[in-house]
Design a protein around this motif. Structure first.
Motif, PDB file in Angstrom:
ATOM      1  N   ASN A 268       0.791  -1.221   0.000  1.00 34.43           N
ATOM      2  CA  ASN A 268       0.000   0.000   0.000  1.00 34.43           C
ATOM      3  C   ASN A 268       0.831   1.282   0.000  1.00 34.43           C
ATOM      4  O   ASN A 268       0.554   2.209   0.753  1.00 34.43           O
ATOM      5  CB  ASN A 268      -0.969   0.014   1.184  1.00 34.43           C
ATOM      6  N   ALA A 269       1.873   1.329  -0.818  1.00 34.52           N
ATOM      7  CA  ALA A 269       2.688   2.540  -0.938  1.00 34.52           C
ATOM      8  C   ALA A 269       1.977   3.553  -1.833  1.00 34.52           C
ATOM      9  O   ALA A 269       1.049   3.209  -2.562  1.00 34.52           O
ATOM     10  CB  ALA A 269       4.043   2.186  -1.529  1.00 34.52           C
ATOM     11  N   ASN A 270       2.449   4.800  -1.788  1.00 40.07           N
ATOM     12  CA  ASN A 270       1.932   5.827  -2.697  1.00 40.07           C
ATOM     13  C   ASN A 270       2.448   5.550  -4.096  1.00 40.07           C
ATOM     14  O   ASN A 270       3.644   5.583  -4.350  1.00 40.07           O
ATOM     15  CB  ASN A 270       2.392   7.197  -2.201  1.00 40.07           C
ATOM     16  N   MET A 271       1.533   5.279  -5.037  1.00 43.80           N
ATOM     17  CA  MET A 271       1.951   4.922  -6.386  1.00 43.80           C
ATOM     18  C   MET A 271       2.203   6.127  -7.273  1.00 43.80           C
ATOM     19  O   MET A 271       2.700   5.991  -8.384  1.00 43.80           O
ATOM     20  CB  MET A 271       0.884   4.041  -7.051  1.00 43.80           C
ATOM     21  N   GLY A 272       1.815   7.309  -6.808  1.00 46.86           N
ATOM     22  CA  GLY A 272       1.963   8.494  -7.636  1.00 46.86           C
ATOM     23  C   GLY A 272       3.413   8.772  -7.999  1.00 46.86           C
ATOM     24  O   GLY A 272       3.752   8.974  -9.166  1.00 46.86           O
ATOM     25  N   TYR A 273       4.277   8.736  -6.986  1.00 49.61           N
ATOM     26  CA  TYR A 273       5.667   9.093  -7.228  1.00 49.61           C
ATOM     27  C   TYR A 273       6.378   8.097  -8.142  1.00 49.61           C
ATOM     28  O   TYR A 273       6.959   8.510  -9.153  1.00 49.61           O
ATOM     29  CB  TYR A 273       6.392   9.260  -5.888  1.00 49.61           C
ATOM     30  N   PRO A 274       6.332   6.803  -7.873  1.00 49.22           N
ATOM     31  CA  PRO A 274       6.973   5.871  -8.809  1.00 49.22           C
ATOM     32  C   PRO A 274       6.406   5.957 -10.223  1.00 49.22           C
ATOM     33  O   PRO A 274       7.153   5.799 -11.196  1.00 49.22           O
ATOM     34  CB  PRO A 274       6.737   4.490  -8.197  1.00 49.22           C
ATOM     35  N   SER A 275       5.106   6.222 -10.354  1.00 48.95           N
ATOM     36  CA  SER A 275       4.541   6.370 -11.699  1.00 48.95           C
ATOM     37  C   SER A 275       5.161   7.577 -12.401  1.00 48.95           C
ATOM     38  O   SER A 275       5.508   7.498 -13.582  1.00 48.95           O
ATOM     39  CB  SER A 275       3.023   6.535 -11.640  1.00 48.95           C
ATOM     40  N   ALA A 276       5.299   8.667 -11.662  1.00 52.29           N
ATOM     41  CA  ALA A 276       5.915   9.862 -12.260  1.00 52.29           C
ATOM     42  C   ALA A 276       7.348   9.560 -12.694  1.00 52.29           C
ATOM     43  O   ALA A 276       7.765   9.947 -13.796  1.00 52.29           O
ATOM     44  CB  ALA A 276       5.888  11.015 -11.259  1.00 52.29           C
ATOM     45  N   LEU A 277       8.087   8.837 -11.855  1.00 49.75           N
ATOM     46  CA  LEU A 277       9.471   8.487 -12.212  1.00 49.75           C
ATOM     47  C   LEU A 277       9.489   7.631 -13.479  1.00 49.75           C
ATOM     48  O   LEU A 277      10.338   7.816 -14.350  1.00 49.75           O
ATOM     49  CB  LEU A 277      10.139   7.723 -11.062  1.00 49.75           C
ATOM     50  N   ALA A 278       8.530   6.713 -13.583  1.00 47.91           N
ATOM     51  CA  ALA A 278       8.474   5.855 -14.763  1.00 47.91           C
ATOM     52  C   ALA A 278       8.251   6.680 -16.024  1.00 47.91           C
ATOM     53  O   ALA A 278       8.869   6.422 -17.066  1.00 47.91           O
ATOM     54  CB  ALA A 278       7.367   4.823 -14.601  1.00 47.91           C
ATOM     55  N   PHE A 279       7.401   7.693 -15.946  1.00 46.24           N
ATOM     56  CA  PHE A 279       7.157   8.504 -17.147  1.00 46.24           C
ATOM     57  C   PHE A 279       8.314   9.451 -17.443  1.00 46.24           C
ATOM     58  O   PHE A 279       8.562   9.782 -18.600  1.00 46.24           O
ATOM     59  CB  PHE A 279       5.813   9.225 -17.044  1.00 46.24           C
ATOM     60  N   LEU A 280       9.036   9.863 -16.402  1.00 45.63           N
ATOM     61  CA  LEU A 280      10.255  10.642 -16.656  1.00 45.63           C
ATOM     62  C   LEU A 280      11.266   9.775 -17.426  1.00 45.63           C
ATOM     63  O   LEU A 280      11.853  10.219 -18.414  1.00 45.63           O
ATOM     64  CB  LEU A 280      10.873  11.098 -15.338  1.00 45.63           C
ATOM     65  N   LEU A 281      11.427   8.550 -16.960  1.00 41.54           N
ATOM     66  CA  LEU A 281      12.350   7.635 -17.646  1.00 41.54           C
ATOM     67  C   LEU A 281      11.894   7.404 -19.088  1.00 41.54           C
ATOM     68  O   LEU A 281      12.693   7.421 -20.026  1.00 41.54           O
ATOM     69  CB  LEU A 281      12.424   6.301 -16.893  1.00 41.54           C
ATOM     70  N   PHE A 282      10.594   7.219 -19.241  1.00 38.35           N
ATOM     71  CA  PHE A 282      10.014   7.038 -20.570  1.00 38.35           C
ATOM     72  C   PHE A 282      10.386   8.219 -21.478  1.00 38.35           C
ATOM     73  O   PHE A 282      10.850   8.032 -22.610  1.00 38.35           O
ATOM     74  CB  PHE A 282       8.495   6.915 -20.432  1.00 38.35           C
ATOM     75  N   ALA A 283      10.221   9.423 -20.955  1.00 34.83           N
ATOM     76  CA  ALA A 283      10.525  10.619 -21.752  1.00 34.83           C
ATOM     77  C   ALA A 283      11.996  10.627 -22.164  1.00 34.83           C
ATOM     78  O   ALA A 283      12.337  10.951 -23.306  1.00 34.83           O
ATOM     79  CB  ALA A 283      10.182  11.874 -20.957  1.00 34.83           C
TER      80      ALA A 283
END
Lengths: 303, 275, 420
Positions: A268-283
């Motif tokens: 139950n961690a906050n998924m917002g931050y890792p998702s943002a990191l994933a899209f930064l990496l994607f970019a």
């Protein structure tokens, strides 16, 4: 670019066949990748926990902004780039050399092909065990190096050697797959050309550079692009060497391992931050790929 | 002249030394695992080599304690469906991206490339939720359908189709053959080495796949081989000898499969293009 | 170009809608099922029971489930075995609203699931069915208590003890250490060119008892508080063993874990759990070793690793679920796992039987009264990671103990702020 070339008369009907041919793949991609991706993208603007979605709230760009002041993320980004910068060229070159060896008139071809490919199918556990055995403080590698006056180092423990260890592991296990790819690529080149350009001296090497390499261009482009995409998402090796922690002292922390640790190691961690990191990496990867495509396209109008 | 030929011999010797030593480095862990899989738990961690006390007991343990026949069957069915489906879907898409002109091609190709760039981890939970809502957990549908395509191989096939000459296809077109016919009868046979590469990669990738099958299968009758063999790793420790025997059960079939398929990568050069 | 893009977007939207529909469909399905269940009360209820998948445990569970169904014909038990990462799999099941009725509630994961309201408190069922909870080891009850309510009944458990190589000790005429000073002395005496005094895994799961022995704690109520002076002093002692060359981590000497380093005689002592007895019996049958309680400093301490049976708060058949939990944790069924020698039964009344069968476990049966659980509230894994990182920094001399633990506490608090 296709527009520059004259279109043959049959091009009209091609559009129908084109859509027909890409349709199955595109439907699967839309359902199994794009749809969950849109969902994950939405999360990157939220503070969201999967088990308690009722408490979710939008935070705007906060998750993205946070990344820029996150020292561990910066460290992970640096590690990942270092890793990619070393692994991609080395693994491409070794794969190509192995393919040339197996494609030459060497005796016992099948043996070499199987032997070179075996690391790609050896279980990660066996590889991990072997590396622990080879690279520990009193291990064979250290004993060998001490013959040349090097001090023995603890590869797994020393922050300056743990990442190189990951690189060695990655290269060792990936070159077999690359070799198979280049072998297939070499098949499109007539065998007489290859034999003429075999690595048997300076002349042969020059012929190799001038004849085989240009003909292999699409395959090399493919190997380099997918190599970069893959290495920038390195996870397994870092996970094995550090047992998931990214240690010692974050020296094997990679971007994807960091994303994993932020979002998935804790329930139950906050998924917002890792998702943002994933899209930064994607970019980042997307930009790099576009640059490469430009680079390769420029060199070869015909492709 | 004489000097020259001895030079060539020298370089040949060095060439063989290098290629053989690298081959040994590459197969050593596999040989060691194979050897370890016959050792007792007492001996398995020792570095010495001895042929005393070797036995089949680890294999016996696996075959009597795990429903390994069921695992093999599941793995074969899943890997076969996924491989065949991928070969067709990826090759078709790869051909379209390489040869056919249609509006939106570039964007679609960028999408195919782009989805390789998103770390799969962030898609895991939403995908799992979709699978459970569809009631596809513990089923062959769930184990195969989401994996019937691969960006990596679509891209690879595009590159290979680009590198074969167009003449044959154009000639066939003038003879009145449809694009579908050209693809199956002319283009595909020309890229047989690439198809073998794809088949090997896909089959092995799916044969070894652990993460997704372990999420989709939550009952033993749906476990694939790697998932089922995961049971040999206990919560606190595992016996290396049993794990190694399990690894062999997993690896040996694909080595055989590779031995069969690798011929097509190399020995098909006569059918390949450029005649 | 634009047309294709819009076509594609439309496709994506259809998919979204489709997924939305199926969600609704699934909900109505569930409602229907529930209605059916209330309508036909005579029909047997089915409970799903989820456990780790492993080669041994699952057989025992199946036997127990079969016996349970024989005794309770109105309840059907559907066993599921999650392979791979059990915690992730269980969390996913909760996220997808398909949680099992009964499941393994791991001590590290428990607070997060409980805090999210996914686990049913069982105090009422215990009194309703007159369950003899007093026989369960108190610290294991404590481990699954949150806000004063009990959420799970421990299945079994393991603790840490000090394993020592009898031959090496006898050769030097040493006795197993009972306090920190003796521990250091023994390690010093036993360290030679080829043998180190101690193998220590540099992580919270081995270090924590020393912090508690020093009067420290990792917790302050339900929140972590790792940077207490007592913990820091303990960490200084712990890492000094490495710095003085008396202790090694197994990976430094090419071993996977303490069990191999100790089993091969590369170290004279190690701090490990009861599970190692069975491992050594198989991998080092000729090794002469003993197990004693961990050395004492200001006070005694060890730590307990455990898994409980929990019931999902969403389960429609909680009574049936509790009946199953109570059956599988009764004395007869707990007794059946003793021969496996994997862990101590959580029932105090079975300790004697266990010890009689496996005398090596004597030290463990003595230490349950002062065991602290492997439990750090909802930031569990973060505490484990951060303290591990702090210990690593101190060992590598990149930081002093105080600033390393302060930094760990800061990061843990940042994590908590993020998930609250």
């Amino acid at each position: 670019m296709p527009q520059k070339r004259g279109k043959p008369s049959y091009a009209k009907k091609d559009a129908v066949w084109g859509y027909l041919f890409v349709l199955p793949a595109m439907i699967l991609i839309a359902v199994w990748i794009i749809y969950p991706m849109i969902f994950a993208f939405r999360l990157s603007f939220m503070n969201f926990k999967y088990l308690t979605p009722e408490k979710a709230r939008y935070v705007g760009f906060a998750n993205y902004i946070r990344a820029f002041s996150d020292d561990t993320f910066k460290k992970a980004l640096t590690n990942t780039f270092k890793y990619s910068l070393i692994v991609v060229p080395v693994q491409t070159i070794i794969s190509l050399l192995l393919a040339l060896v197996c494609n030459s008139r060497i005796k016992g071809k099948t043996f070499f092909k199987v032997a070179y490919y075996i690391p790609s199918i050896t279980s990660a556990l066996a590889v991990g065990t072997m590396f622990k055995f080879l690279f520990n403080q009193q291990g064979i590698i250290n004993r060998f190096l001490s013959n040349f006056g090097f001090h023995s180092v603890s590869w797994f423990e020393d922050p300056s050697y743990a990442l190189p260890l990951c690189m060695i592991m990655a290269i060792w296990s990936s070159v077999g797959g690359g070799m198979i790819l280049f072998l297939a690529g070499l098949q499109d080149i007539p065998s007489s050309v290859i034999e003429a350009a075999q690595v048997d001296g300076a002349n042969g090497f020059q012929r190799f550079l001038k004849i085989i390499l240009p003909l292999l261009r699409p395959t090399i482009f493919f190997a380099v692009v997918t190599g970069i995409i893959g290495t920038l998402q390195v996870f397994d090796q870092a996970y094995i060497v550090s047992r998931g922690s990214g240690g010692p002292l974050d020296s094997t922390m990679t971007v994807v391992l960091y994303i994993y640790n932020k979002g998935f190691r804790t329930t139950n961690a906050n998924m917002g931050y890792p998702s943002a990191l994933a899209f930064l990496l994607f970019a980042i990867i997307f930009t790099l790929t576009l640059i490469q495509k430009k680079f390769f396209d420029k060199g070869a109008e015909s492709y | 002249m004489n000097q020259n030929s001895s030079k060539i011999n020298m370089s040949k010797v060095i060439f063989y030394i290098i290629t053989i030593s690298y081959a040994l480095i590459a197969i050593m862990p596999f040989i060691w695992s194979f050897y370890s899989s016959f050792r007792t738990p007492e001996d398995v961690n020792k570095i010495n080599i001895s042929f005393k006390n070797l036995s089949m007991m680890n294999y016996k343990y696996i075959f009597t304690n795990l429903p390994i026949g069921r695992y093999y069957l599941n793995s074969v069915i899943v890997a076969a469906i996924v491989t065949v489906g991928n070969l067709l879907i990826n090759s078709m898409a790869g051909y379209a991206f390489a040869r056919l002109e249609f509006a939106g091609k570039d964007i679609m190709f960028m999408i195919v490339l782009g989805i390789m760039m998103i770390p799969g981890q962030v898609l895991m939970v939403p995908t799992f939720v979709m699978l459970s809502k569809l009631n596809w957990l513990n089923s062959f549908r769930g184990l195969t359908i989401p994996f019937l395509f691969s960006s990596f191989y679509i891209f690879m096939m595009r590159q290979f189709f680009m590198s074969i000459p167009k003449d044959l296809e154009e000639a066939a077109f003038i003879d009145g053959m449809s694009r579908g016919g050209i693809f199956f009868k002319i283009a595909l046979p020309l890229v047989k080495p690439a198809l073998s590469t794809q088949a090997i990669g896909l089959f092995i990738g799916n044969w070894n796949a652990f993460l997704w099958p372990s999420l989709i299968a939550t009952k033993k009758e749906w476990f694939t081989l790697p998932v089922g063999l995961g049971d040999l790793e206990f919560r606190y420790f595992s016996f290396q000898n049993q794990v190694m025997a399990g690894t062999m059960c997993l690896t040996i079939p694909i080595i055989i499969m590779f031995l069969v398929l690798q011929k097509y990568i190399i020995e098909n050069s006569t059918t390949s293009g450029m005649k | 170009m634009k047309r294709v893009l819009s076509l594609f977007l439309a496709l994506c939207m259809t998919v979204t809608l489709f997924a939305g529909c199926s969600k609704k469909a699934a909900q109505t399905n569930q409602q229907n099922e529930q209605q059916q269940q209330t309508e036909q009360k005579k029909e047997p209820v089915t409970i799903t029971v989820a456990t780790f998948s492993d080669a041994f445990g699952n057989k025992w569970e199946k036997e127990v489930a079969d016996e349970f169904m024989k005794q309770n014909p109105d309840i059907k038990v559907n066993l599921e075995q999650y392979p791979g990462d059990f915690f992730k799999a269980l969390e996913n099941k909760f996220i997808a609203n398909q949680a099992p009725d009964v499941f393994y509630l791991d001590i590290v994961q428990a607070p997060s699931l409980i805090n999210a309201g996914k686990v049913e408190p069982i105090d009422d069922y215990i009194s309703k069915y007159n369950y003899d909870i007093d026989d369960i080891v108190p610290s294991l009850r404590q481990a699954f208590t949150w806000d004063g309510k009990l959420y799970g009944i421990a299945k079994d458990y393991n603790m840490l003890g000090l394993f020592y190589n009898k031959e090496m000790f006898e050769k030097k005429g040493l006795k197993p250490p009972t306090n920190w000073e003796e521990l250091r002395q023994c390690a010093k005496m036993l360290t030679t060119k080829d043998v180190k005094g101690l193998a220590l895994q540099n992580e919270i799961a081995r270090f924590q008892p020393l912090a508690y022995q020093n009067g420290g704690s990792m917790m302050d109520g339900q929140n972590p508080k790792v940077n207490r002076d007592e913990n820091i002093k303990a960490a200084e002692f712990w890492t000094s063993l490495f710095k003085d060359g008396l202790a090694v981590e197994p990976k430094d000497i090419g071993e996977g874990w303490d069990g191999d380093a100790f089993g091969k005689g590369k170290v004279a002592m190690t701090i490990e759990g009861g599970w190692m007895c069975k491992y050594l019996q198989n991998t080092a049958p000729n090794l002469k070793y003993g197990v004693v309680e961990l050395p004492v400093n200001k006070t005694k301490s060890t730590m307990a690793f455990t898994v409980a049976w929990g019931i999902a708060s969403t389960s429609p058949n909680k009574d049936a679920a509790f009946k199953f939990v109570s059956f599988i944790t009764n004395k007869d069924n707990q007794r059946k796992v003793i021969p496996e020698q994997n862990a101590l039964p959580s029932r105090i009344s079975l300790h004697q039987e266990f010890k009689d069968k496996f005398p090596m476990w004597d030290a463990f049966t003595k230490s349950y009264e002062y065991a602290a659980p492997y439990n750090y509230g909802i930031a569990g894994t973060t505490v484990i990671d951060e303290v591990g990182k702090a210990l690593e920094k101190i060992k590598l001399k990149k930081s002093d103990a105080k600033s390393a633990f302060d930094e760990a506490q800061k990061n843990i608090e940042a994590y908590l702020a993020d998930v609250k």
